[in-house]
Design a protein around this motif. Structure first.
Motif, short mmCIF file in Angstrom:
data_model
loop_
_atom_site.label_atom_id
_atom_site.label_comp_id
_atom_site.label_asym_id
_atom_site.label_seq_id
_atom_site.Cartn_x
_atom_site.Cartn_y
_atom_site.Cartn_z
N ARG A 172 0.82 -1.22 0.00
CA ARG A 172 0.00 0.00 0.00
C ARG A 172 0.86 1.27 0.00
O ARG A 172 0.57 2.23 -0.70
CB ARG A 172 -0.96 0.00 1.20
N TRP A 173 1.94 1.23 0.79
CA TRP A 173 2.88 2.36 0.85
C TRP A 173 3.40 2.69 -0.55
O TRP A 173 3.41 3.84 -0.98
CB TRP A 173 4.02 2.00 1.80
N LEU A 174 3.83 1.65 -1.27
CA LEU A 174 4.38 1.87 -2.61
C LEU A 174 3.30 2.38 -3.57
O LEU A 174 3.53 3.29 -4.37
CB LEU A 174 5.02 0.59 -3.15
N GLY A 175 2.11 1.81 -3.46
CA GLY A 175 1.01 2.23 -4.32
C GLY A 175 0.69 3.70 -4.13
O GLY A 175 0.47 4.44 -5.11
N GLU A 176 0.69 4.14 -2.88
CA GLU A 176 0.40 5.55 -2.60
C GLU A 176 1.46 6.47 -3.19
O GLU A 176 1.22 7.65 -3.41
CB GLU A 176 0.30 5.78 -1.08
N ARG A 177 2.64 5.91 -3.42
CA ARG A 177 3.73 6.71 -4.01
C ARG A 177 3.91 6.44 -5.50
O ARG A 177 4.96 6.72 -6.08
CB ARG A 177 5.03 6.43 -3.22
N GLY A 178 2.88 5.87 -6.10
CA GLY A 178 2.87 5.72 -7.56
C GLY A 178 3.63 4.52 -8.08
O GLY A 178 3.91 4.43 -9.27
N VAL A 179 3.99 3.58 -7.19
CA VAL A 179 4.74 2.40 -7.63
C VAL A 179 3.84 1.17 -7.50
O VAL A 179 3.48 0.79 -6.38
CB VAL A 179 6.03 2.20 -6.81
N ALA A 180 3.47 0.59 -8.63
CA ALA A 180 2.60 -0.59 -8.61
C ALA A 180 3.43 -1.86 -8.51
O ALA A 180 4.32 -2.10 -9.32
CB ALA A 180 1.74 -0.63 -9.88
N ILE A 181 3.16 -2.66 -7.47
CA ILE A 181 3.74 -4.00 -7.34
C ILE A 181 2.57 -4.94 -7.05
O ILE A 181 1.42 -4.53 -7.07
CB ILE A 181 4.82 -4.08 -6.23
N ARG A 182 2.85 -6.22 -6.76
CA ARG A 182 1.77 -7.13 -6.38
C ARG A 182 2.00 -7.63 -4.95
O ARG A 182 3.14 -7.82 -4.52
CB ARG A 182 1.73 -8.34 -7.32
N TYR A 183 0.91 -7.84 -4.26
CA TYR A 183 0.97 -8.59 -3.00
C TYR A 183 0.03 -9.76 -3.20
O TYR A 183 -1.18 -9.60 -3.31
CB TYR A 183 0.52 -7.71 -1.83
N THR A 184 0.59 -10.95 -3.33
CA THR A 184 -0.23 -12.09 -3.70
C THR A 184 0.34 -13.37 -3.11
O THR A 184 1.56 -13.52 -2.99
CB THR A 184 -0.34 -12.20 -5.26
N GLY A 185 -0.55 -14.26 -2.71
CA GLY A 185 -0.11 -15.52 -2.10
C GLY A 185 0.73 -15.30 -0.86
O GLY A 185 1.59 -16.12 -0.54
N GLY A 186 0.52 -14.18 -0.17
CA GLY A 186 1.29 -13.89 1.03
C GLY A 186 2.70 -13.39 0.74
O GLY A 186 3.53 -13.28 1.64
N LEU A 187 2.99 -13.09 -0.51
CA LEU A 187 4.33 -12.63 -0.89
C LEU A 187 4.25 -11.27 -1.57
O LEU A 187 3.29 -10.95 -2.28
CB LEU A 187 4.98 -13.62 -1.86
N VAL A 188 5.30 -10.47 -1.36
CA VAL A 188 5.46 -9.23 -2.10
C VAL A 188 6.20 -9.59 -3.39
O VAL A 188 7.25 -10.19 -3.36
CB VAL A 188 6.28 -8.21 -1.29
N ARG A 189 5.59 -9.23 -4.52
CA ARG A 189 6.18 -9.59 -5.82
C ARG A 189 6.51 -8.33 -6.61
O ARG A 189 5.63 -7.51 -6.84
CB ARG A 189 5.20 -10.47 -6.58
N ILE A 190 7.77 -8.18 -6.96
CA ILE A 190 8.21 -6.97 -7.67
C ILE A 190 8.93 -7.37 -8.96
O ILE A 190 9.93 -8.09 -8.93
CB ILE A 190 9.19 -6.14 -6.80
N THR A 191 8.41 -6.90 -10.09
CA THR A 191 9.05 -7.16 -11.38
C THR A 191 10.29 -6.28 -11.51
O THR A 191 10.26 -5.13 -11.08
CB THR A 191 8.09 -6.80 -12.52
N CYS A 192 11.37 -6.81 -12.10
CA CYS A 192 12.52 -5.94 -12.33
C CYS A 192 12.20 -4.98 -13.48
O CYS A 192 11.47 -5.33 -14.41
CB CYS A 192 13.79 -6.75 -12.58
N GLY A 193 12.74 -3.77 -13.39
CA GLY A 193 12.42 -2.74 -14.38
C GLY A 193 13.68 -2.09 -14.93
O GLY A 193 14.77 -2.67 -14.87
N THR A 194 13.51 -0.90 -15.44
CA THR A 194 14.68 -0.15 -15.90
C THR A 194 15.54 0.20 -14.69
O THR A 194 15.07 0.11 -13.54
CB THR A 194 14.27 1.17 -16.59
N ALA A 195 16.79 0.63 -14.95
CA ALA A 195 17.69 0.98 -13.83
C ALA A 195 17.03 2.04 -12.94
O ALA A 195 17.08 1.96 -11.71
CB ALA A 195 19.02 1.49 -14.39
N TRP A 196 16.37 3.01 -13.57
CA TRP A 196 15.74 4.07 -12.80
C TRP A 196 14.57 3.53 -11.97
O TRP A 196 14.41 3.86 -10.80
CB TRP A 196 15.26 5.19 -13.75
#
Ligand SMILES: *Cc1c(COP(=O)(O)O)cnc(C)c1O
Length: 356
Positions: free
Chosen positions: A311-335
């Protein structure tokens, strides 16, 4: 008044991403656009496409390009409108009403969803505490419950970890069920069963162009398996499932094996950046999260306050997933990687360690 039936009345559309996120690390897509050389070839090909005609129902050229890239016979390949469509085709065709299918949890949510719509009996097999697959347990449960279809991802989504090929072999050999092995992320790992698929009569392997190959928007997925099963997939799918533009562009891209391999290397480089950054964070904030060993283009974090980080990341404009009890973050550009790491550092600094 018309009433929706009980099966569908409470369903919600898949994962609506609401609001304007500035960074999308939630869907495990590739962050790379197609190389400009390929885009130029595409614009040269585009005028030749007959948009007024139906596409080739068997997507022959596309399947040929896929078959050549992976070194499998084309007669053992079927194309789908994303592997998502193929999953639906498998559930509608290979399961009869009320028959049992099994999933391992946590895993990709579309398996359970399709089984539900198919009114099949769902058997849930939990993964071990470390998210590895307990192969003996899976074999036993499948055999004891007359499971007709077992479906799971390897490497696993959302766990990011890969189960060794030898273990999967043992599983396929020891169940009577059709094993649908979803290798959506196997381009990032080296434990594929694709080179030996001909040794089994009960194995279908799914691959996708959405993750390593940067074509999520084209919706291209493939099934590989014994000819009688592939012919059945082709018979069950809707006739013109892959549109002319996707067939044309997918064929073109799959013929550029060098560009695809370079893109994969760039994605793996990005993953290492993200993992290095997370390991540094873990040293700075010991005990706040566990990082699972990734064999994919995303990372999975186990942490008790995962939802609050999400939720913290979402409020700051960063979309990730929270699913199956895990935080899931796709790798992106260096920035993008830097930004998500920076926001996470602020989160850990700002939030108490939550009863550690
Ligand atoms: C992303 C994903 C898919 C969907 O792939 P498409 O080809 O885009 O439909 C299938 N399986 C798993 C495990 C995935 O993570």
């Amino acid at each position: 008044m018309y009433r929706l039936n009980d099966k569908i009345k409470d369903l919600k559309p898949y994962d609506p991403v609401e609001g304007g996120y500035r960074i999308h690390l939630d869907a495990n897509e590739s962050f790379l656009p197609l190389p400009s050389g390929i885009l130029e070839e595409l614009s040269a090909e585009l005028p030749k496409v007959s948009l007024n005609r139906y596409p080739d129902p068997s997507a022959r050229e596309l399947c040929q390009a896929f078959a050549e890239f992976y070194g499998v016979p084309v007669e053992n390949v079927a194309a789908g409108n994303g592997s998502d469509e193929l999953i639906t085709v498998l559930f509608t065709g290979f399961l009869q009403r009320g028959q049992a299918f099994a999933t391992v949890e946590p895993d990709f949510s579309m398996y359970a969803f399709n089984g539900y719509l198919q009114e099949a009996q769902h058997i849930v097999i939990s993964k071990r505490k470390d998210y590895s697959l307990d192969i003996d347990k899976i074999i036993e449960i499948c055999q004891n419950n007359k499971v007709k279809l077992l479906i799971f991802s390897n490497p696993g989504n959302p766990t990011s970890i890969v189960c060794p090929r030898e273990e999967i072999r043992r599983l396929v050999r020891n169940v009577d069920a059709l094993v649908v092995l979803d290798e959506a992320y196997m381009d990032f790992s080296d434990q594929s069963l694709l080179p030996e698929f001909q040794e089994y009569d009960n194995l279908l392997i799914l691959r996708t162009c959405s993750k390593a190959f940067g074509m999520a928007g084209l919706r291209l997925g493939f099934a590989v398996g014994p000819k009688p099963l592939i012919d059945a997939v082709k018979a069950v799918k809707s006739p013109y499932n892959v549109n002319v533009l996707s067939q044309m562009l997918g064929t073109l891209v799959l013929r550029h094996s060098q560009a695809l391999n370079e893109a994969r290397e760039q994605i793996l480089h990005s993953l290492r950046e993200l993992v290095d950054g997370l390991e540094a964070l873990r040293e700075k904030f010991p005990g706040r999260f566990q990082l699972l060993p990734s064999a994919t283009n995303f990372v999975a974090l186990k942490m008790r306050d995962g939802e609050s980080l999400y939720r913290w990341l979402g409020e700051r404009g960063v979309a990730i997933r929270y699913t199956g009890g895990l935080v899931r973050i796709t790798c992106g550009t260096a920035w993008e990687n830097k930004e998500v790491l920076r926001e996470m550092e602020e989160y850990f600094a700002a939030s108490p360690a939550d009863g550690e």
